[in-house]
Design an enzyme around this catalytic site. Structure first.
Site, PDB file in Angstrom:
ATOM      1  N   HIS A  18      75.493  95.129  15.432  1.00 54.61           N
ATOM      2  CA  HIS A  18      76.307  94.940  16.635  1.00 54.61           C
ATOM      3  C   HIS A  18      77.612  95.730  16.522  1.00 54.61           C
ATOM      4  O   HIS A  18      78.031  96.409  17.458  1.00 54.61           O
ATOM      5  CB  HIS A  18      76.680  93.460  16.808  1.00 54.61           C
ATOM      6  CG  HIS A  18      75.534  92.527  17.079  1.00 54.61           C
ATOM      7  ND1 HIS A  18      75.272  91.426  16.295  1.00 54.61           N
ATOM      8  CD2 HIS A  18      74.588  92.506  18.055  1.00 54.61           C
ATOM      9  CE1 HIS A  18      74.234  90.760  16.787  1.00 54.61           C
ATOM     10  NE2 HIS A  18      73.789  91.400  17.848  1.00 54.61           N
ATOM     11  N   LYS A  42      68.127  80.564  23.396  1.00 57.35           N
ATOM     12  CA  LYS A  42      67.981  80.468  21.943  1.00 57.35           C
ATOM     13  C   LYS A  42      68.808  79.301  21.417  1.00 57.35           C
ATOM     14  O   LYS A  42      69.930  79.085  21.879  1.00 57.35           O
ATOM     15  CB  LYS A  42      68.489  81.755  21.281  1.00 57.35           C
ATOM     16  CG  LYS A  42      67.715  82.995  21.699  1.00 57.35           C
ATOM     17  CD  LYS A  42      68.299  84.224  21.035  1.00 57.35           C
ATOM     18  CE  LYS A  42      67.567  85.484  21.445  1.00 57.35           C
ATOM     19  NZ  LYS A  42      68.230  86.708  20.971  1.00 57.35           N
ATOM     20  N   ARG A  91      67.047  98.813  18.830  1.00 63.34           N
ATOM     21  CA  ARG A  91      66.689  99.041  17.435  1.00 63.34           C
ATOM     22  C   ARG A  91      65.399  99.828  17.353  1.00 63.34           C
ATOM     23  O   ARG A  91      65.330 100.905  16.815  1.00 63.34           O
ATOM     24  CB  ARG A  91      66.515  97.707  16.701  1.00 63.34           C
ATOM     25  CG  ARG A  91      67.815  97.084  16.295  1.00 63.34           C
ATOM     26  CD  ARG A  91      67.641  95.634  16.015  1.00 63.34           C
ATOM     27  NE  ARG A  91      67.307  94.918  17.232  1.00 63.34           N
ATOM     28  CZ  ARG A  91      67.417  93.629  17.374  1.00 63.34           C
ATOM     29  NH1 ARG A  91      67.806  92.890  16.371  1.00 63.34           N
ATOM     30  NH2 ARG A  91      67.126  93.052  18.509  1.00 63.34           N
ATOM     31  N   SER A 129      70.161  89.278  13.904  1.00 61.88           N
ATOM     32  CA  SER A 129      70.854  88.035  13.547  1.00 61.88           C
ATOM     33  C   SER A 129      69.859  87.039  12.959  1.00 61.88           C
ATOM     34  O   SER A 129      70.162  86.343  11.983  1.00 61.88           O
ATOM     35  CB  SER A 129      71.526  87.422  14.778  1.00 61.88           C
ATOM     36  OG  SER A 129      72.496  88.290  15.289  1.00 61.88           O
TER      37      SER A 129
HETATM   38  P1  ADP Z   1      70.446  88.636  22.903  1.00 58.67           P
HETATM   39  O1  ADP Z   1      70.109  87.184  22.723  1.00 58.67           O
HETATM   40  O2  ADP Z   1      71.103  88.923  24.221  1.00 58.67           O
HETATM   41  O3  ADP Z   1      69.321  89.584  22.596  1.00 58.67           O
HETATM   42  P2  ADP Z   1      71.664  89.510  20.409  1.00 58.67           P
HETATM   43  O4  ADP Z   1      72.954  89.050  19.827  1.00 58.67           O
HETATM   44  O5  ADP Z   1      70.420  89.249  19.634  1.00 58.67           O
HETATM   45  O6  ADP Z   1      71.615  88.860  21.850  1.00 58.67           O
HETATM   46  O7  ADP Z   1      71.723  91.065  20.687  1.00 58.67           O
HETATM   47  C1  ADP Z   1      72.667  91.631  21.585  1.00 58.67           C
HETATM   48  C2  ADP Z   1      72.348  93.094  21.777  1.00 58.67           C
HETATM   49  O8  ADP Z   1      72.550  93.810  20.559  1.00 58.67           O
HETATM   50  C3  ADP Z   1      70.896  93.389  22.180  1.00 58.67           C
HETATM   51  O9  ADP Z   1      70.900  94.486  23.082  1.00 58.67           O
HETATM   52  C4  ADP Z   1      70.244  93.760  20.882  1.00 58.67           C
HETATM   53  O10 ADP Z   1      69.125  94.624  21.086  1.00 58.67           O
HETATM   54  C5  ADP Z   1      71.368  94.502  20.212  1.00 58.67           C
HETATM   55  N1  ADP Z   1      71.252  94.525  18.749  1.00 58.67           N
HETATM   56  C6  ADP Z   1      71.133  93.490  17.901  1.00 58.67           C
HETATM   57  N2  ADP Z   1      71.042  93.896  16.615  1.00 58.67           N
HETATM   58  C7  ADP Z   1      71.086  95.253  16.662  1.00 58.67           C
HETATM   59  C8  ADP Z   1      71.000  96.289  15.684  1.00 58.67           C
HETATM   60  N3  ADP Z   1      70.841  96.020  14.385  1.00 58.67           N
HETATM   61  N4  ADP Z   1      71.053  97.559  16.127  1.00 58.67           N
HETATM   62  C9  ADP Z   1      71.169  97.829  17.449  1.00 58.67           C
HETATM   63  N5  ADP Z   1      71.263  96.924  18.405  1.00 58.67           N
HETATM   64  C10 ADP Z   1      71.218  95.641  18.040  1.00 58.67           C
END
Ligand code: ADP
Length: 160
Positions: A18, A42, A91, A129
């Protein structure tokens, strides 16, 4: 014209993936608003106040960033912050279908905004995460993936 991007997500917790996306985005946009969703489908390990505090700590060194929380529709949060860009990270191909659907829906809900996708540096491409929470729960090392303050809190919260 100043362009504000909103980066919505669960951030449970914020990872280096992030942070990498945010830091890349600040080179393109005038302001990046990291918007932490209070209510999400979630089940989260950290509450929204904790998730926002971790994001503020992890992003403290990056200029042009602010962290906020939001409840309800992203459309309302985006308008409230004057954001015309919705930022999401990609990703792998596996992210694409869900993100594509969300972008299409957000285009309906916020026609004045464009969704922009950024990709992380390869070394963060496999971090999520949920995986970080799982490794921490099993007592594995997560130093490379999260801020030290987050690492500490993770062990205290999830270690089995
Ligand atoms: P959500 O529940 O909205 O998916 P996340 O916190 O899991 O929330 O992710 C927020 C954003 O960050 C999403 O667009 C996700 O694809 C992106 N993201 C999460 N981890 C990574 C990473 N390692 N590299 C690139 N983008 C990421």
């Amino acid at each position: 014209m100043s362009i504000r991007a909103i980066y919505p997500g669960t951030f449970d917790p914020i990872t280096c993936g992030h942070t990498d996306i945010v830091s890349r985005a600040t080179r393109i946009f005038d302001r990046v608003i990291v918007a932490i969703a209070a209510s999400t489908s979630k089940k989260t390990v950290f509450n929204v106040t904790e998730r926002a505090a971790f994001a503020r700590t992890a992003l403290a060194e990056i200029d042009k960033v602010e962290v906020c929380t939001f409840d309800g529709l992203l459309a309302n949060a985006a308008r409230g912050h004057g954001a015309t860009v919705i930022l999401r990270g990609l990703r792998a191909v596996s992210d694409f279908e869900y993100e594509f659907q969300m972008a299409a829906m957000n285009r309906k809900l916020i026609p004045e905004a464009e969704t922009v996708f950024l990709t992380t540096s390869g070394r963060y491409g496999y971090i999520s995460s949920s995986l970080v929470r799982e490794i921490a729960a099993l007592g594995g090392p997560v130093t490379e993936f999260v801020h030290p303050a987050v690492e500490q809190a993770l062990y205290e919260r999830v270690r089995r």
